[in-house]
Scaffold this active site. Structure first.
Site, mmCIF file in Angstrom:
data_model
loop_
_atom_site.group_PDB
_atom_site.id
_atom_site.type_symbol
_atom_site.label_atom_id
_atom_site.label_comp_id
_atom_site.label_asym_id
_atom_site.label_seq_id
_atom_site.Cartn_x
_atom_site.Cartn_y
_atom_site.Cartn_z
ATOM 1 N N HIS A 14 11.944 5.803 13.511
ATOM 2 C CA HIS A 14 12.063 5.826 11.784
ATOM 3 C C HIS A 14 12.840 7.148 11.293
ATOM 4 O O HIS A 14 12.936 7.911 12.237
ATOM 5 C CB HIS A 14 10.744 6.131 11.381
ATOM 6 C CG HIS A 14 10.291 6.008 9.923
ATOM 7 N ND1 HIS A 14 10.534 6.829 8.877
ATOM 8 C CD2 HIS A 14 9.618 4.885 9.273
ATOM 9 C CE1 HIS A 14 10.354 6.477 7.823
ATOM 10 N NE2 HIS A 14 9.660 5.213 8.087
ATOM 11 N N GLU B 262 -0.420 -8.874 -1.260
ATOM 12 C CA GLU B 262 -1.153 -8.431 0.011
ATOM 13 C C GLU B 262 -2.206 -7.517 -0.473
ATOM 14 O O GLU B 262 -2.685 -6.498 -0.089
ATOM 15 C CB GLU B 262 -0.121 -7.545 0.682
ATOM 16 C CG GLU B 262 -0.886 -7.258 2.018
ATOM 17 C CD GLU B 262 0.232 -6.481 2.959
ATOM 18 O OE1 GLU B 262 0.936 -7.147 3.869
ATOM 19 O OE2 GLU B 262 0.148 -5.149 2.805
ATOM 20 N N ARG C 75 1.534 8.605 9.111
ATOM 21 C CA ARG C 75 1.379 9.991 8.564
ATOM 22 C C ARG C 75 0.117 10.311 9.436
ATOM 23 O O ARG C 75 -0.107 11.752 9.970
ATOM 24 C CB ARG C 75 1.125 10.084 7.206
ATOM 25 C CG ARG C 75 2.416 10.081 6.182
ATOM 26 C CD ARG C 75 2.173 10.465 4.896
ATOM 27 N NE ARG C 75 3.525 10.410 4.308
ATOM 28 C CZ ARG C 75 4.347 11.208 3.932
ATOM 29 N NH1 ARG C 75 3.700 12.686 4.388
ATOM 30 N NH2 ARG C 75 5.457 11.322 3.359
ATOM 31 N N ASP D 289 0.773 -1.495 0.099
ATOM 32 C CA ASP D 289 0.160 0.151 -0.010
ATOM 33 C C ASP D 289 0.832 1.277 -0.160
ATOM 34 O O ASP D 289 0.394 2.320 0.392
ATOM 35 C CB ASP D 289 -0.950 0.035 1.220
ATOM 36 C CG ASP D 289 -0.272 -0.225 2.692
ATOM 37 O OD1 ASP D 289 1.208 0.021 2.632
ATOM 38 O OD2 ASP D 289 -1.060 -0.586 3.325
ATOM 39 N N GLU E 89 -2.140 5.188 2.610
ATOM 40 C CA GLU E 89 -1.947 3.855 2.312
ATOM 41 C C GLU E 89 -3.453 3.030 1.818
ATOM 42 O O GLU E 89 -3.380 2.281 1.063
ATOM 43 C CB GLU E 89 -1.540 2.914 3.352
ATOM 44 C CG GLU E 89 0.088 3.196 3.612
ATOM 45 C CD GLU E 89 0.077 4.542 4.530
ATOM 46 O OE1 GLU E 89 1.595 4.743 4.788
ATOM 47 O OE2 GLU E 89 -0.947 5.021 4.974
ATOM 48 N N HIS F 1 5.200 5.657 13.447
ATOM 49 C CA HIS F 1 5.379 6.683 12.218
ATOM 50 C C HIS F 1 4.391 6.901 11.162
ATOM 51 O O HIS F 1 4.841 7.766 10.315
ATOM 52 C CB HIS F 1 6.669 5.915 11.486
ATOM 53 C CG HIS F 1 6.165 4.805 10.992
ATOM 54 N ND1 HIS F 1 5.816 3.216 11.263
ATOM 55 C CD2 HIS F 1 5.792 4.492 9.453
ATOM 56 C CE1 HIS F 1 5.238 2.497 10.296
ATOM 57 N NE2 HIS F 1 5.299 3.248 9.284
#
Length: 381
Positions: free
Chosen positions: A234, A118, A204, A96, A132, A202
């Site tokens: 990250h 996936e 967004r 994604d 994503e 991490h």
């Protein structure tokens, strides 16, 4: 000889595509090529080294503090040229990320069929996880072959009108990868003694709350000095600038550089609890028998919630702190979560993906769909 190009750009993609590469590389009649976008840089190279996956082309699109529209605009034309130069007969993308959708779009425009490893994960909200959820939905519209990791993901695709014949349930390739790495990995050097709580944050959609989430977890750590909290931070400067001020001075909170994957797998296996907003770590925790608190409001992996391996903690700092505190105070709850069935895979997903691609290229029969065993423990599927 048919050429299958695996295209990815981030460390999680590399980890989950490595079992696919290894399975395809052993197939008669297939030539495997690896196209990197370089959406992540150092972390991506570390993952490739662990699994001994060579790169045939690297688009090197990474820039400091890159904006997503700019990144998309760089990937599409460069990927289209590279797919043509590699003489790709089939393209596999994963998951994604922006690389996933951008390369799938480039392949579609070039007339190259796309398989989506996936496929079918859904949170039901376009803004969580962002971007994503949109990336994976848009990618699935373009695919010739939807490689769903679970029966639930396959059901999502059928509900959206995808051709059932072109949906193959494979199990999660990340389970193959984490078992391979955990068996070979060692804990990071100089790590204080456990028991450990592994933390990763991490996403967004969590960026506006990262400082508050970190402060809440610092309070949890102060309340539980018997645990060592380990946070491989990250590389994104937005993440680092938000979390370090709240956590740097907490004695039982260890902030590390991102770990090489075999070290990370060893850390997860040695942990008593995982707190994460990552998608892949939800599956890896279930596979390794480690309870997971998900620092998000929704998850596209509801199988883990239903099995009892995951708990949704949300991204409200106080709510997340309460969920983590409750589990750290109650070893019996953690033990029940650790013993939950693993609904995500059996360690043989890479081979099923290779079988499905060979089928689409006319080199073999359609593979049977995988289904989890309700009695299977964390180590099985």
């Amino acid at each position: 000889m048919k050429t299958v190009t695996l295209a990815f750009g981030t460390r999680p993609e590399a980890i989950k595509m490595a079992p696919v590469y290894r399975a395809l590389a052993g197939r008669a009649g297939l030539r495997v090529r690896v196209l990197l976008t370089g959406q992540h840089r150092q972390q991506l190279e570390q993952a490739l080294a662990v699994f001994e996956v060579p790169a045939d082309r690297d688009l090197e699109v990474m820039t400091e503090r890159q904006r997503l529209p700019d990144l998309f605009g760089r990937i599409v034309p460069a990927a289209a040229r590279a797919l043509a130069e590699l003489e790709s007969d089939y393209v596999l993308v994963h998951g994604d990320t922006l690389t996933t959708f951008a390369v799938a779009w480039a392949a579609f425009l070039e007339g190259v069929p796309v398989g989506h490893v996936e496929a079918g994960l859904r949170s039901g909200r376009l803004d969580e996880p962002f971007p994503e959820e949109a990336n994976r939905r848009l990618t699935d519209v373009l695919t010739d072959l939807a490689l769903a990791p679970t029966p639930t993901a396959a059901a999502n695709l059928r509900a959206e009108g995808h051709d059932p014949e072109r949906i193959v349930v494979t199990g999660q390739t990340g389970i193959d990868a984490v078992r391979f790495a955990a068996a070979r990995g060692r804990l990071p050097a100089d790590l204080p003694p456990g028991p450990y709580v592994t933390v990763t944050l991490h996403r967004r959609e969590n960026w506006p709350l990262l400082a508050e989430l970190a402060a809440a977890l610092a309070r949890v750590a102060r309340a539980h000095p018997e645990f060592t909290f380990v946070y491989p931070v990250h590389k994104n400067p937005v993440v680092r600038e938000a979390v370090r001020p709240a956590l740097a001075d907490q004695p039982n909170f260890v902030l590390l550089e991102p770990l090489e994957f075999s070290e990370m797998a060893a850390l997860l296996a040695a942990s008593g609890l995982i707190v994460t907003d990552s998608g892949g770590l939800q599956e890896e925790g279930a596979a390794l028998g480690v309870p997971v608190v998900v620092a998000r409001n929704v998850t596209e992996r509801p199988e883990g919630l239903a099995a009892g391996a995951l708990r949704l903690g949300g991204n409200d700092p106080e709510k997340l702190a309460r969920a983590v505190n409750e589990l750290l105070r109650d070893p019996d709850q953690r033990a029940r979560m650790a013993a939950a069935p693993n609904p995500f895979g059996d360690g043989r997903a890479g081979g099923r993906v290779a079988d499905a691609v060979a089928w689409r290229l006319g080199l073999g029969p359609r593979p049977a769909d995988w289904a989890p065993s309700p009695e299977a423990g964390p180590d099985a599927g």
